[in-house]
Scaffold this active site. Structure first.
Site, PDB file in Angstrom:
ATOM      1  CE  LYS A 175      -3.789  -0.707  -0.478  1.00  0.00           C
ATOM      2  NZ  LYS A 175      -5.017  -1.140   0.146  1.00  0.00           N
TER       3      LYS A 175
HETATM    4  N1  PMP Z   1      -3.063  -7.623   1.681  1.00  0.00           N
HETATM    5  C1  PMP Z   1      -2.972  -6.653   2.591  1.00  0.00           C
HETATM    6  C2  PMP Z   1      -2.377  -6.964   3.933  1.00  0.00           C
HETATM    7  C3  PMP Z   1      -3.454  -5.376   2.297  1.00  0.00           C
HETATM    8  O1  PMP Z   1      -3.390  -4.411   3.223  1.00  0.00           O
HETATM    9  C4  PMP Z   1      -4.022  -5.138   1.020  1.00  0.00           C
HETATM   10  C5  PMP Z   1      -4.574  -3.794   0.697  1.00  0.00           C
HETATM   11  N2  PMP Z   1      -5.794  -3.495   1.359  1.00  0.00           N
HETATM   12  C6  PMP Z   1      -4.094  -6.179   0.099  1.00  0.00           C
HETATM   13  C7  PMP Z   1      -3.583  -7.398   0.469  1.00  0.00           C
HETATM   14  C8  PMP Z   1      -4.747  -6.013  -1.255  1.00  0.00           C
HETATM   15  O2  PMP Z   1      -4.202  -5.055  -2.125  1.00  0.00           O
HETATM   16  P1  PMP Z   1      -5.122  -4.201  -3.078  1.00  0.00           P
HETATM   17  O3  PMP Z   1      -5.796  -3.142  -2.252  1.00  0.00           O
HETATM   18  O4  PMP Z   1      -4.188  -3.610  -4.083  1.00  0.00           O
HETATM   19  O5  PMP Z   1      -6.150  -5.089  -3.700  1.00  0.00           O
END
Ligand code: PMP
Length: 347
Positions: free
Chosen positions: A42
């Site tokens: 993130k």
């Molecule tokens: N895993 C974790 C620990 C996250 O914080 C996030 C983001 N919310 C994701 C996976 C997924 O990423 P994205 O928001 O790009 O789908």
């Protein structure tokens, strides 16, 4: 290497071979997003949405930034806002881990806690309300195209470079906002059409797997929770609605396969990565890796598989990931302690 700002150290994360947990005959690799400065994928989104808003003029110098976040986005935004001089307010639902809140506050952000019962939709509504009332800039991670765009410009490019001249048979990811999925999948679909795109989601909460569309407002925000949602232990994955960016990826038909993953497997494979490979990552990483292992078990000999590992394990000390890790010595450790005379505890 010298950098002008911490923000320049975001991205360019390593791809690492799995040596012990992968079945023989296939090449399983992981992209370790824990190498980002604040330990998660993130950080990319944080820089992407802030710099896009600076370019468009939507974000003015010194203006307050606000976002709804289960943690990693808030931590990434807190870093980027601190480095660039923007005040930051975050809204976060009650059940998310306490160390996440503390981290954000340590980085100078204000954290507004919303009721657990109102879940992700509740914290998003609160952020929108505060943004409107105070004239703050809301980054809207779930709908903001700059979220997917930063993955197109960075994550996807890094993957193309790392597998240039080689096959890449499968790319395995989960989704939270869907930024990673949308931003990377559209590049792979165009430039590496042979790469199969595999998306993991919680077994107990198969929002995409249900095939039921998300009801949403004209601006893309959900008009209520998805009927299939149930709470699950994969913090950062699958909120209680299908985000606009994730739905976009589904609509463009770039996803080859959906894999449901149990919470128990998520935790088990996070631990396995730590103890068998020395790769220390969080629960959604264990979950994505569980999916990648299923693919690896079925894949043809010589296949190259790349699995996303979104964040560091250090963020989960107060969560079920560490629930059965003891602080005191167990019998085996006591036996080692007592095997020589010095340094024994009196108990
Ligand atoms: N895993 C974790 C620990 C996250 O914080 C996030 C983001 N919310 C994701 C996976 C997924 O990423 P994205 O928001 O790009 O789908």
């Amino acid at each position: 290497m010298k950098y002008q700002s911490i923000t320049e150290t975001i991205g360019n994360t390593p791809v690492v071979r799995i040596n012990h947990l992968a079945p023989k005959g296939v090449n399983l690799f992981v992209k370790v997003e824990a190498f980002n400065p604040l330990g998660s994928i993130k950080d990319r989104l944080a820089l992407g949405v802030i710099e896009a808003a600076e370019r468009s003029g939507e974000l003015k110098p010194g203006q307050t930034v606000i976002e709804a976040t289960s943690g990693n986005t808030g931590i990434g935004l807190a870093m980027v806002c601190a480095a660039k001089g923007y005040p930051l307010v975050l809204t976060m639902a009650e059940p998310f881990s306490v160390e996440r809140r503390k981290l954000m506050r340590f980085l100078g952000a204000k954290v507004i806690i919303t009721p657990a019962a109102e879940r992700a939709v509740g914290m998003v509504n609160k952020a929108a309300e505060l943004a409107k009332a105070h004239g703050w800039f809301m980054t809207r991670q779930f709908e903001n195209e700059a979220n997917a765009d930063i993955h197109t410009r960075t994550t996807a490019r890094e993957i193309l470079d790392d597998f240039s001249g080689e096959r890449l048979d499968y790319w395995v990811t989960g989704y939270g906002t869907g930024g990673t999925l949308k931003g990377v999948a559209r590049v792979l679909a165009r430039e590496r059409p042979d790469t199969r795109i595999v998306v993991c989601e919680p077994l107990d909460s198969q929002l995409l797997g249900s095939g039921i569309e998300q009801a949403r407002h004209a601006d893309g925000t959900p008009s209520g929770p998805h009927p299939t949602f149930k709470p699950h232990p994969m913090q950062g994955w699958t909120p209680d609605f299908i985000p606009k960016l994730a739905a976009d990826a589904v609509e463009t038909k770039v996803i080859h396969r959906l894999l449901p993953i149990s919470g128990a497997d998520a935790i088990r494979f996070s631990k396995e990565l730590a103890t068998r490979e020395g790769i220390f990552v969080g629960i959604t990483s264990g979950a994505t890796f569980a999916g990648a292992l299923q693919i690896a078990a079925e894949a043809e000999k010589g296949a190259n598989i790349l699995c996303m590992l979104p964040d560091t394990g250090e963020r989960y000390l107060s969560t079920p990931l560490f629930a059965d890790v003891a602080a005191d010595m167990n019998d085996e450790e006591l036996k080692i302690s007592r095997s020589t005379p010095s340094g024994q505890l009196n108990s």
